[in-house]
Design an enzyme around this catalytic site. Structure first.
Site, PDB file in Angstrom:
ATOM      1  CG  HIS A 187       3.531  -4.210   4.778  1.00 42.73           C
ATOM      2  ND1 HIS A 187       2.223  -4.309   5.576  1.00 42.73           N
ATOM      3  CD2 HIS A 187       4.208  -3.305   3.697  1.00 42.73           C
ATOM      4  CE1 HIS A 187       1.815  -3.015   4.322  1.00 42.73           C
ATOM      5  NE2 HIS A 187       3.274  -3.088   3.694  1.00 42.73           N
ATOM      6  CG  HIS A 205      -0.363   0.963  -3.680  1.00 33.99           C
ATOM      7  ND1 HIS A 205       0.254   1.790  -2.857  1.00 33.99           N
ATOM      8  CD2 HIS A 205      -0.202   0.349  -2.757  1.00 33.99           C
ATOM      9  CE1 HIS A 205       0.359   1.873  -1.435  1.00 33.99           C
ATOM     10  NE2 HIS A 205       0.571   0.459  -1.679  1.00 33.99           N
ATOM     11  CD  GLU A 218       3.736  -1.642  -0.121  1.00 34.54           C
ATOM     12  OE1 GLU A 218       2.494  -1.476   0.599  1.00 34.54           O
ATOM     13  OE2 GLU A 218       4.704  -1.785   1.285  1.00 34.54           O
ATOM     14  CG  ASP A 234       2.699  -5.380  -2.164  1.00 37.26           C
ATOM     15  OD1 ASP A 234       2.515  -4.355  -1.952  1.00 37.26           O
ATOM     16  OD2 ASP A 234       1.144  -5.841  -1.372  1.00 37.26           O
ATOM     17  CG  HIS A 254      -0.979   1.573   2.599  1.00 37.01           C
ATOM     18  ND1 HIS A 254      -0.516   0.630   3.557  1.00 37.01           N
ATOM     19  CD2 HIS A 254      -1.578   0.840   1.690  1.00 37.01           C
ATOM     20  CE1 HIS A 254       0.740  -0.140   2.444  1.00 37.01           C
ATOM     21  NE2 HIS A 254      -0.301   0.051   1.718  1.00 37.01           N
ATOM     22  CG  ASP A 310      -2.455  -2.592  -0.979  1.00 38.48           C
ATOM     23  OD1 ASP A 310      -2.542  -3.793  -0.754  1.00 38.48           O
ATOM     24  OD2 ASP A 310      -1.695  -1.345  -0.084  1.00 38.48           O
ATOM     25  CE1 TYR A 323      -3.669  -6.235   3.027  1.00 36.19           C
ATOM     26  CE2 TYR A 323      -5.209  -4.297   3.729  1.00 36.19           C
ATOM     27  CZ  TYR A 323      -3.862  -5.257   2.645  1.00 36.19           C
ATOM     28  OH  TYR A 323      -3.379  -4.646   2.099  1.00 36.19           O
ATOM     29  CG  HIS A 328      -3.019  -8.353  -1.171  1.00 35.14           C
ATOM     30  ND1 HIS A 328      -1.802  -8.235  -0.744  1.00 35.14           N
ATOM     31  CD2 HIS A 328      -2.712  -6.969  -0.785  1.00 35.14           C
ATOM     32  CE1 HIS A 328      -0.546  -7.974  -1.064  1.00 35.14           C
ATOM     33  NE2 HIS A 328      -1.351  -6.663  -0.765  1.00 35.14           N
TER      34      HIS A 328
HETATM   35 FE1  FEO Z   1       0.273  -1.652   0.123  1.00 34.49          FE
HETATM   36 FE2  FEO Z   1      -0.493  -4.821  -0.990  1.00 34.49          FE
HETATM   37  O1  FEO Z   1       0.805  -3.087  -1.190  1.00 34.49           O
END
Ligand code: FEO
Length: 397
Positions: A24, A80, A82, A84, A146, A165, A193, A226
């Site tokens: 981030h 999600h 994002e 990644d 999130h 996440d 995290y 993750h």
């Molecule tokens: Fe909110 Fe692992 O991306």
């Protein structure tokens, strides 16, 4: 990361990013790297759940190809937006153009604004189901856990939750399951995290977990996007999340300060001595030489925060200012705070720090403690008593 069968016909096909040290932007230090997890379910229909960061697209494709040709994928679940998790999606869809992408309405919008792809997209809502053959997937919208697009997928036949996440850790390891890694290290990374990404969303997280409990979902395994997969005791991380989300704390004080010539440092150490004398755990961090990500992690279960800075140009020093900027956004609930620092002539740092603490919504329980130049013996005693008094308030809750 090599392909691992996590359940019959269900594979972990994601990748390990051993080298990433910032996430981030530079808001999160990932000293143990991370993983981008993706999962493949091979049933009458073949489903890929999430992808990986775009730099690792070739490795994801190689992993999938060990199980099935990529063009056989029928659905890609985008839990999600994002990057990644979605970065390799365009590459996957190039190889499997008939695959339908499934996600929330916000996901559809977000993916379009990232990739401008004209993809076959199916919008789903909470409780919608996808029949795969022997198995089904149920979708649960999880807005702001999130991002607005976030979603969990659940396979009832396997009692498998795929929450993207949530419940993840930035933890690169060749071991893929919770029971294969050091437990302290695992919980430290999970806590880190939560503290650095999810803390301000605690109310929503508590409600989402309670919603899942009301839906009577049985959970035998949690496969996040993750870090490692929770198979030994998924309730361990669910209960930890509930505790963090409820802002449960212990009698503990974290002192975060920055010093110019050592006077504020002397104050911090005497404050800590007073706190310790009162029987309360205390941790001190000079923020100019500490890892912000780790400091925030220490703060997650602490009832009290003390912030200190020397005055520089009528304001706090810049490393503390950067830290307070991050802290402000976390909006911690049910905490006590107080501020301190040394000054030469006009002062100003303590007032400026207090302003940020107020914006963060944290209660200031003692008037700021400012000392001119270096504290003398009497003033050091005052710091000690100030720390003791703060500790008593922290103990009283
Ligand atoms: Fe909110 Fe692992 O991306």
């Amino acid at each position: 990361m090599s392909v691992i069968k996590i359940l019959p016909d269900i594979y972990s096909v994601g990748v390990i990013d051993w080298d990433v040290r910032h996430f981030h932007g530079h808001t999160y230090t990932t000293k143990r790297g991370t993983t981008y997890n993706a999962y493949l379910i091979v049933d009458e229909k073949t489903v890929l759940i999430d992808t990986v960061y775009g730099n690792f697209g070739a490795e994801l494709i190689e992993n999938i190809t060990q199980i099935i040709p990529v063009e056989k994928i029928d659905y890609v679940i985008a839990n999600h937006v994002e990057i990644d998790h979605s970065g390799a999606l365009p590459e996957i869809l190039k190889l499997s153009p008939k695959a339908k992408v499934i996600g929330t309405e916000k996901c559809k919008e977000g993916l379009y604004r990232h990739y401008y792809g004209n993809w076959n997209f199916q919008v789903v809502k909470t409780a919608d189901k996808l029949n795969l053959g022997k198995r089904t997937l149920t979708f649960i919208e999880a807005p702001m856990i999130h991002w607005p697009d976030s979603m969990f997928s659940y396979c009832p036949e396997e009692e498998l939750l795929l929450p993207n996440d949530a419940f993840g850790q930035h933890y690169a390891t060749s071991e893929r399951f919770d029971d294969e890694v050091d437990q302290c290290l695992l919980m430290e990374e999970a806590k880190k995290y939560y503290a650095n990404i999810l803390w301000p969303l605690s109310g929503l997280i508590q409600k989402k977990i309670e919603d899942l409990q009301k839906m009577n979902f049985k959970i035998k395994m949690i496969a996040p996007s993750h870090g490692v997969i929770w198979r030994k005791d998924p309730m361990k991380i669910i209960n930890a999340y509930l505790s963090w989300a409820k802002n449960e704390t212990k009698p503990k004080v974290v002192i975060v300060y920055e010093t110019m010539w050592g006077a504020t440092e002397k104050m911090a150490r005497r404050l800590a001595a007073g706190i310790s004398e009162a029987g309360v755990e205390v941790k001190i961090f000079n923020i100019a030489s500490s890892d912000r990500t780790e400091v925030l992690t220490e703060m997650l279960d602490a009832k009290g925060f003390l912030f200190g800075s020397s005055t520089h140009d009528n304001d706090m020093l810049p490393s503390l200012a950067a830290f307070m900027e991050l802290f402000k956004g976390l909006k911690p609930k049910n905490r006590f705070s107080a501020c301190f620092g040394s000054y030469g002539w006009a002062g100003g740092a303590v007032k400026e720090i207090e302003e940020v603490v107020k914006i963060a919504g944290v209660k200031i329980v003692q008037p700021g403690l400012s000392i001119k130049y270096l504290p003398d013996d009497g003033e050091l005693k005052k710091c000690y008593e100030y720390g003791k008094e703060f500790a008593q308030k922290v103990k009283g809750g």
